[in-house]
Scaffold this active site. Structure first.
Site, PDB file in Angstrom:
ATOM      1  N   LYS A  16       0.894  -1.240   0.044  1.00  0.00           N
ATOM      2  CA  LYS A  16       0.085   0.193  -0.086  1.00  0.00           C
ATOM      3  C   LYS A  16       0.863   1.227   0.139  1.00  0.00           C
ATOM      4  O   LYS A  16       1.975   1.272   0.220  1.00  0.00           O
ATOM      5  CB  LYS A  16      -1.002  -0.152   1.548  1.00  0.00           C
ATOM      6  CG  LYS A  16       0.068   0.185   2.473  1.00  0.00           C
ATOM      7  CD  LYS A  16      -1.174   0.132   3.789  1.00  0.00           C
ATOM      8  CE  LYS A  16      -0.169   0.366   4.789  1.00  0.00           C
ATOM      9  NZ  LYS A  16      -1.288   0.621   6.060  1.00  0.00           N
ATOM     10  N   ARG A  75     -10.164   1.289  15.140  1.00  0.00           N
ATOM     11  CA  ARG A  75      -9.909   2.136  13.885  1.00  0.00           C
ATOM     12  C   ARG A  75     -11.232   1.614  12.894  1.00  0.00           C
ATOM     13  O   ARG A  75     -11.868   2.155  12.302  1.00  0.00           O
ATOM     14  CB  ARG A  75      -8.745   1.845  13.360  1.00  0.00           C
ATOM     15  CG  ARG A  75      -8.440   2.722  11.882  1.00  0.00           C
ATOM     16  CD  ARG A  75      -6.804   2.694  11.580  1.00  0.00           C
ATOM     17  NE  ARG A  75      -6.564   1.463  11.150  1.00  0.00           N
ATOM     18  CZ  ARG A  75      -5.212   1.051  10.780  1.00  0.00           C
ATOM     19  NH1 ARG A  75      -4.256   2.130  10.639  1.00  0.00           N
ATOM     20  NH2 ARG A  75      -5.010  -0.197  10.598  1.00  0.00           N
ATOM     21  N   TYR A 121      16.164  30.733   1.490  1.00  0.00           N
ATOM     22  CA  TYR A 121      15.268  31.251   1.840  1.00  0.00           C
ATOM     23  C   TYR A 121      15.323  31.855   3.350  1.00  0.00           C
ATOM     24  O   TYR A 121      15.560  30.875   4.148  1.00  0.00           O
ATOM     25  CB  TYR A 121      13.796  30.765   1.721  1.00  0.00           C
ATOM     26  CG  TYR A 121      13.297  30.602   0.302  1.00  0.00           C
ATOM     27  CD1 TYR A 121      12.954  31.663  -0.457  1.00  0.00           C
ATOM     28  CD2 TYR A 121      13.124  29.290  -0.316  1.00  0.00           C
ATOM     29  CE1 TYR A 121      12.397  31.419  -1.799  1.00  0.00           C
ATOM     30  CE2 TYR A 121      12.793  29.015  -1.511  1.00  0.00           C
ATOM     31  CZ  TYR A 121      12.369  30.148  -2.383  1.00  0.00           C
ATOM     32  OH  TYR A 121      11.729  30.055  -3.527  1.00  0.00           O
ATOM     33  N   MET A 173      11.558  23.829  -2.108  1.00  0.00           N
ATOM     34  CA  MET A 173      10.472  22.825  -2.302  1.00  0.00           C
ATOM     35  C   MET A 173      10.972  21.674  -3.248  1.00  0.00           C
ATOM     36  O   MET A 173      10.748  20.514  -2.964  1.00  0.00           O
ATOM     37  CB  MET A 173       9.216  23.433  -3.236  1.00  0.00           C
ATOM     38  CG  MET A 173       8.373  22.680  -3.793  1.00  0.00           C
ATOM     39  SD  MET A 173       6.990  23.330  -4.831  1.00  0.00           S
ATOM     40  CE  MET A 173       6.214  24.174  -3.371  1.00  0.00           C
TER      41      MET A 173
END
Length: 367
Positions: free
Chosen positions: A38, A136, A262, A311
């Site tokens: 998954k 859950r 930055y 980023m």
């Protein structure tokens, strides 16, 4: 060529195979082994890793959502696939591709039976999820009688599996809770088997459970983080499968007073040398690893981050380290390990691995 990509997640086939064999050795010969792929195989690459496990001899695969399983089917994965969070909207696609849905409540089961009736199908395989303490998803104890009644009157489905999930199998100080979960699972699966007239396949152990509670392996176990190189035992050193490697884009020499990135958080001194690499927080490099909090490997040396993580890029202080544009930096792998980075961030290795996006090329290597 792909091997020349500036950023790549290398998947070590030998390491994955060795990890698989280690967990297989803890099981009885007849116990089936399901591998969780998954979340893009915990960030490793769902299709690539599923193919590796199919060749390694896995009996089952599991995904979280139907779309993950559909991608595997489109790419030639033929193993049985358990869909852990099947929902109700994708039942036609699940049925068409012969995936096996997890059923956590009566509503989901009723919806599936309705779809199967429309298609004129019977004995479709399902796995019933039982809540033994994780709270859950799954049927609670007081819901089991109604579940049995519905199943006995629904020839459209056949319960292939009964399962639950251990929530603290990796925490020895909470073993009493794990044993309570195991006892509940035994009790409730027997109750269901008595009501159904047959005992479905049972599975409850996760990676930590396989290592610490393998006397409860039942008919199948579910191997997740362990296959990717993380053990629940302090004396077991599994091989990391994934290594995030990138190549230096540019090198610059700075002077006193120069700043980096930055916010100008990176402070340079005379002779400071920085290298820019093409990964940032959009690639799973958490911003909290910036400003020197983490260091990566370059030509046998550790080099710290300098300034804020951007980023798509970050900068490293490579002062005094022989290097050139195009040299490879290891963000995580054998050194540093993903566990080391997780420790810096106060999180778990899962989160870091699963954060590596699809835009990073996955490359299977044999060594």
């Amino acid at each position: 060529m792909i091997e020349d990509d500036f950023s790549r997640l290398e998947l070590n086939l030998k390491a994955a195979t060795e990890n698989f064999r280690y967990f297989r050795s803890l099981l009885a010969p007849q116990t089936k082994l399901l591998v969780l792929v998954k979340a893009n195989a915990y960030g490793h690459g769902g299709v690539e890793f599923a193919a590796m496990m199919q060749r390694a001899g896995a009996d089952y695969l599991a995904v979280a959502y139907p779309v993950e399983g559909l991608e595997l089917r489109r790419n030639g994965i033929s193993l049985p696939i358990l869909v852990l969070t099947a929902g109700t909207d994708f039942y036609p696609e699940i049925i068409e591709t012969r995936m096996e849905p997890s059923i956590p409540n009566l509503y989901s089961l009723q919806k599936l039976v309705s779809v199967l009736k429309e298609k004129g199908l019977r004995d479709y395989p399902i796995h019933i999820k039982l809540d033994t303490g994780m709270h859950r998803l799954g049927f609670m104890g007081d819901e089991i009688p109604a579940l049995i009644d519905f199943l006995k009157n629904s020839p459209e489905v056949r319960v292939k599996g009964l399962f639950s999930h251990l929530c603290v199998a990796d925490e020895p100080d909470q073993d009493a809770f794990t044993h309570a979960q195991l006892d509940l699972f035994e009790e409730r699966t027997k109750q269901l088997a008595q009501g159904l007239g047959y005992m479905p396949m049972r599975h409850i152990l996760n990676s930590a459970g396989i290592e610490r509670f393998n006397d409860h392996q039942y008919d199948m176990v579910r191997l997740g983080i362990g296959i990717y190189g993380i053990s629940a035992l302090p004396n077991v050193k599994l091989a990391p499968v994934a290594s995030l490697k990138v190549k230096i884009l540019q090198i610059k020499k700075l002077g006193t007073g120069d700043t980096v990135g930055y916010g100008r958080w990176g402070q340079a001194h005379e002779g400071t040398t920085i290298a820019t690499i093409p990964v940032g927080y959009a690639d799973g490099i958490d911003r909290h690893l910036g400003r020197g909090a983490a260091s990566f490997s370059l030509n046998g040396h550790r080099v710290p981050t300098i300034g804020n993580i951007c980023m798509d890029m970050c900068m490293l202080d490579v002062t005094g380290v022989p290097c050139a544009v195009g040299d490879t930096v290891t963000v995580f792998g054998e050194d540093p390990t993903v566990s080391e980075l997780a420790g810096i961030l106060g999180t778990i290795p899962y989160e870091i691995l699963a954060s590596v996006p699809r835009r990073i090329h996955r490359l299977v290597v044999r060594r």
